[in-house]
Scaffold this active site. Structure first.
Site, mmCIF file in Angstrom:
data_model
loop_
_atom_site.group_PDB
_atom_site.id
_atom_site.type_symbol
_atom_site.label_atom_id
_atom_site.label_comp_id
_atom_site.label_asym_id
_atom_site.label_seq_id
_atom_site.Cartn_x
_atom_site.Cartn_y
_atom_site.Cartn_z
ATOM 1 N N SER B 290 -30.598 -33.069 2.156
ATOM 2 C CA SER B 290 -31.427 -33.047 0.949
ATOM 3 C C SER B 290 -31.265 -31.819 0.069
ATOM 4 C CB SER B 290 -32.897 -33.184 1.338
ATOM 5 O OG SER B 290 -33.072 -34.350 2.098
ATOM 6 N N VAL B 291 -30.721 -30.738 0.618
ATOM 7 C CA VAL B 291 -30.498 -29.577 -0.261
ATOM 8 C C VAL B 291 -29.603 -29.970 -1.435
ATOM 9 C CG1 VAL B 291 -30.956 -27.712 1.366
ATOM 10 C CG2 VAL B 291 -28.730 -28.815 1.369
#
Lengths: 394, 580
Positions: B290-291
């Site tokens: 998700s970064v």
């Protein structure tokens, strides 16, 4: 020995009173110094290549026995026997050289060795003195007997020998044989003009060798342009002289010898310089100079052309080898692997020197005087020879 | 009688000829003698010149021992007998990272050992680790060179000398030392026994260092220790396999700290395990999860001229072919862009990526340097794994960090390039002493997009999944990432890479801190959670708070304008779930 009477007609007594004892003593001194120097110079070399510390020293001493035997034994021989022996040695060496070329294994890029009874022999070492004697014989024959093509035969022998040497290839030996022959031609009264031409040819030959043989080229390049190539050995050699100073580091105390690859053979002079200093250098130079000058001086009193040529050639070989060895060590000449006569480790070289100098001692013996009178009518100062000649004439 | 007379005349004639030939020969003998005499005289003069005039006092140091040593070295595992002149490496403040020191090693020349038994007894007293039998065996080996003990302490040299055996001698050598030990090993690197750098800066600047030229790194040893300590704490607490992290200056890409755990003592690389030698930061490629939403969101706002209030339908999973995209923190409703970001909605990000389009998203990732091997001073860098061919589904998954694998360093660099105002920066480890401006003028996003991302990152910490990264007064922003690892070709939901990328201070970003933990296991006090928000975010918070004190960064006063940064986004967030 001093008990031998001058009137004693035994072989030993005759030998004792006629042989050049001074020169013989000089050879013995050299041999003793040689043992000393091989003892100090060879252990690091032997250890470096994984042999026992005293590998070279033991072999050197073992070979020294036969070499000294040759030196002394041959000095008893008569001219006639020397010629016979030389002929045998010459033919034997040539055959051995051919064998070395055919069967011998290559060591350091050259096929020079044959194996006999566990020792490797270098036949080219023996061909040098034998050639000198045969060439002297042929040249003097030409002077004695008109119409005898002695010089031509000599030239043929020379070409044969040098061809075999170059096939090995062994350029150092070629230079020595050429020098012997040149000295003999010179002594035999070859015209100066032609000599100049020959020297020029020799220079061309060296040039050709420079172009044709890689190892020769690199050696000469290294001498001329030290900054370009690997001058490791010569640099160390020069440092040996500097490190030794006047009195040296003391026997066995040298450190540069630890790194010198050929400390026991081609650079033993440097080891002497490091450990025993300038003194040893002067002593060695003095000994070689003494032997040469005494030998040449002895020839000045000789009226036998064969003797003059043979001994002249052999002494030149002896002196030149020492000269090249010392010159290389001092970095005055390009590095040329050359043993120092009677000093360096090297079985063949030692035996060959024993042989050569034995012949020199034999030929420079004072001739037997047949009477007290010197023959007052003689044109020359060789009464004995004149007697023989007179006998032949009558 | 006539015949007799003629013969005699011939004989005399011959005699005369011979005599003249001999005279000539004698004359020439003089010449040859003179030649030899002269040359020998020259030799004598030359020898005199060398031995007296050019004589040197300097002791000659034999290299013979070295020949033995080379053979000996091959047998030992011992390391770093480095060239004398190899230069030091320093951090940005002049702290020593690598240096070369002279050490002494004891050897024996057994020919000069007079009393082997006594000598062995004495040596064992001085060096308790040696065994009497072995030492005695060495002393009696008859060899000229036997190592007794390498790199010994100066005090012991004196004790050995007091034994008084001439056969014991010392060989001085030069060794490479790393004062920071294992802490800096993955950046500074280490070398082999022959002074050749094998990894890190030691490898890539091998010749430079051997030429005696010093190096200053951008690293700050203090931050290096902080980062390593905090990553290690998380790795230990969550019983993880490994961890990695980096602190980067967002304005110019300078690496202030770089850590890969486990690590090892650079003085003994021979004893290091494979996973210890592996540099996760630069060599490990992972789907970081998700970064990556930072990048898809930035791409979305950069390409679509829409307000923050734009909404995405995350009420149902997206089905593309046989793939289904679900949300981990499922809200099952229509979300605004800030909500997508703070709740880390995969569906929302996939929709953003879809809106941007395959070509543009890919080009944007490329601009950020995510698809190419990083040009970095440490040469052990891995190539990212990029889908070939890149289909639409890849665009959707890449929007939330799946299907594209990069190194942690890639991620830090890309985040820095956005939050610094939109200028592409490249990670760098060697301090540029020429003082040239090191950041490029290549814009990857507009200032406006950069500002929006800053606000969103702050929102994640104040309201969303990254709340544990907050440090009061330091305006930490960031993004969590929890990716399932691929095991045997399938995503394994038990094995995660949990990470957090933090930026602070968010109103004027200066540092990006990325921490990832490999395969953390949920703990009781985290209610079994091992997500980026639980594992990495607290580590970032601890790092920020230690960093701030070390660097002397003052906190913003409560209620001041910087402290309020990002509050404006609250209007787009439904207030009922400010729970995480």
């Amino acid at each position: 020995m001093s008990r031998l009477s001058r009137t004693d007609k035994s072989l030993l007594a005759q030998w004792w009173w006629t042989v050049d004892k001074g020169m013989m003593v000089a050879f013995f001194v050299l041999a003793v110094l040689g043992v000393l120097l091989v003892a100090t110079a060879s252990p690091p070399v032997a250890e470096r290549i994984g042999l026992g510390s005293y590998h070279f020293l033991i072999r050197h001493v073992i070979i020294l026995g036969p070499a000294v035997t040759l030196l002394v034994g041959l000095s008893f021989l008569s001219q006639k026997n020397i010629r016979r022996l030389a002929t045998l040695v010459f033919v034997g060496s040539l055959v051995a050289m051919v064998l070395a070329l055919v069967t011998g294994m290559e060591i350091k890029g050259a096929q020079r060795w044959i194996h006999v009874f566990g020792f490797s022999l270098q036949p080219s070492e023996f061909v040098k003195p034998a050639f000198a004697i045969l060439a002297a014989w042929m040249m003097s024959m030409q002077k004695e007997k008109q119409g005898f093509p002695g010089n031509a035969v000599t030239a043929g022998l020379y070409v044969l020998t040098v061809t075999l040497l170059l096939m090995q290839p062994d350029l150092g030996m070629t230079v020595i044989v050429t020098s012997i022959w040149a000295a003999q031609i010179f002594l035999a009264g070859f015209p100066f003009r032609l000599l100049v031409v020959l020297v020029a040819l020799g220079a061309v030959g060296m040039g050709a060798a420079y172009m044709g043989f890689d190892h020769v080229q690199s050696r000469i390049d290294r001498y001329l342009y030290p900054e370009k190539g690997d001058t490791f050995q010569v640099d160390l050699s020069v440092q040996s002289f500097q490190n030794g100073g006047v009195l040296g580091t003391g026997p066995g105390q040298g450190v540069i010898k630890m790194d010198l690859p050929d400390a026991h053979a081609d650079f033993i002079f440097s080891v002497a310089a490091e450990e025993m200093g300038l003194m040893a250098v002067f002593v060695l130079l003095g000994l070689y100079g003494f032997i040469l000058l005494r030998g040449y001086n002895r020839l000045m009193h000789s009226n036998d052309m064969f003797t003059v040529l043979a001994v002249g050639g052999l002494l030149t070989m002896f002196g030149l080898q020492a000269l090249i060895h010392m010159g290389s060590s001092l970095h005055l000449l390009p590095t040329k692997g050359m043993t120092l006569p009677f000093i360096s480790y090297g079985g063949s070289s030692l035996l060959s020197m024993g042989f050569s100098m034995g012949v020199v001692l034999a030929l420079t013996r004072h001739k037997n005087r047949t009477g007290i009178s010197k023959g007052g009518l003689s044109l020359t100062s060789a009464p004995q020879y004149k007697n023989a000649q007179a006998k032949a004439a009558s | 009688m006539m015949a007799m007379h003629r013969l005699r005349r011939n004989a005399i004639k011959l005699e005369g000829e011979r005599s003249s030939a001999l005279d000539l020969a004698h004359g020439r003998l003089v010449l040859i003698s003179a030649f030899f005499g002269l040359v020998y005289l020259v030799f004598a003069i030359r020898a005199f010149d060398l031995a007296v005039i050019q004589a040197f006092e300097m002791p000659y140091e034999s290299e013979a021992v070295d020949v033995v040593e080379v053979a000996d070295r091959a047998e030992t595992q011992e390391v770093s007998v480095v060239a004398k002149g190899r230069a030091d490496i320093y951090d940005r403040n002049g702290e020593l990272l690598a240096t070369t020191l002279k050490t002494s090693s004891l050897y024996a020349d057994t020919h000069l050992i007079f009393d082997p038994e006594n000598t062995a007894r004495q040596l064992v007293k001085i060096f308790p680790k040696l065994s009497y039998g072995k030492v005695l065996h060495k002393l009696q080996s008859g060899r000229r060179f036997e190592w007794i003990e390498r790199n010994i302490h100066p005090d012991k040299i004196e004790q050995v000398m007091l034994i008084g055996e001439p056969g014991l001698d010392f060989k001085e050598s030069y060794r490479r030392f790393y004062p920071q030990g294992e802490s800096t090993v993955h950046m500074v690197g280490y070398g082999d026994i022959d002074a050749n750098g094998l990894a890190g800066i030691e490898r890539s600047f091998n010749n430079h260092l051997n030429e005696g030229r010093e190096l200053h790194l951008t690293m700050d040893v203090r931050l290096q220790h902080i980062l390593r300590r905090e990553i290690k704490r998380s790795v230990d607490k969550f019983e993880a396999k490994a961890g990695a992290g980096v602190i980067m200056d967002v304005t110019n890409g300078e690496i202030l700290a770089g850590v890969s755990l486990p690590d090892f003592d650079p003085h003994y690389p021979g004893g290091a395990e494979k996973d210890e030698i592996f540099n996760m930061l630069t060599l490990g490629v992972y789907e970081l999860g998700s970064v990556f939403k930072i990048f898809s969101t930035a791409a979305f706002f950069e390409n679509k001229n829409v307000p923050m209030s734009v909404t995405f339908d995350a009420s149902e999973p997206i089905k593309v072919g046989r793939h289904t995209i679900r949300d981990y923190h499922a809200e099952n409703r229509i979300l605004t862009a800030p909500e997508v970001f703070m709740h880390s909605s995969n569906i929302g990000s996939a929709l953003m990526g879809q809106a941007v389009g395959t070509e543009k998203l890919r080009a944007f990732y490329k601009d950020l340097g995510l698809l190419d091997t990083i040009d970095f001073e440490v040469r052990e860098v891995a190539k990212p794994l990029v889908p070939q061919p890149w289909r639409e589904i890849n665009t959707l998954t890449a929007s939330y960090g799946h299907g594209v694998s990069t190194t942690p360093l890639h991620l830090a660099g890309a985040v820095a390039s956005i939050v610094n105002g939109g200028y592409a920066v490249k990670p760098k480890l060697v301090l540029d002493e020429t003082g040239e401006k090191s950041s490029t003028d290549v814009r990857v996003v507009s200032a406006e997009t950069a500002q929006r991302i800053r606000q969103l990152l702050r929102l994640v910490v104040t309201e969303g999944t990254g709340s544990k990264a907050d440090v009061k007064g330091y305006r930490v922003g960031g993004k969590t990432g929890t990716a399932e690892k691929i095991v045997n070709g399938k995503y394994d939901n038990k094995k995660k890479i949990s990470s957090f990328v933090g930026v602070f201070p968010m109103d004027a970003p200066q540092y990006v801190i990325y921490i990832m933990v490999d395969e953390p296991v949920g703990q009781k006090d985290t209610w079994g959670y091992a997500t980026g928000g639980w594992v990495a975010a607290p580590a970032v918070a601890r790092t920020v708070s230690s960093m701030a004190s070390v660097l002397g960064i003052p906190p913003a006063a409560e209620g001041s304008a910087p402290d309020q940064f990002g509050e404006s986004l609250r209007q787009f967030v439904s207030t009922r779930e400010v729970s995480q």
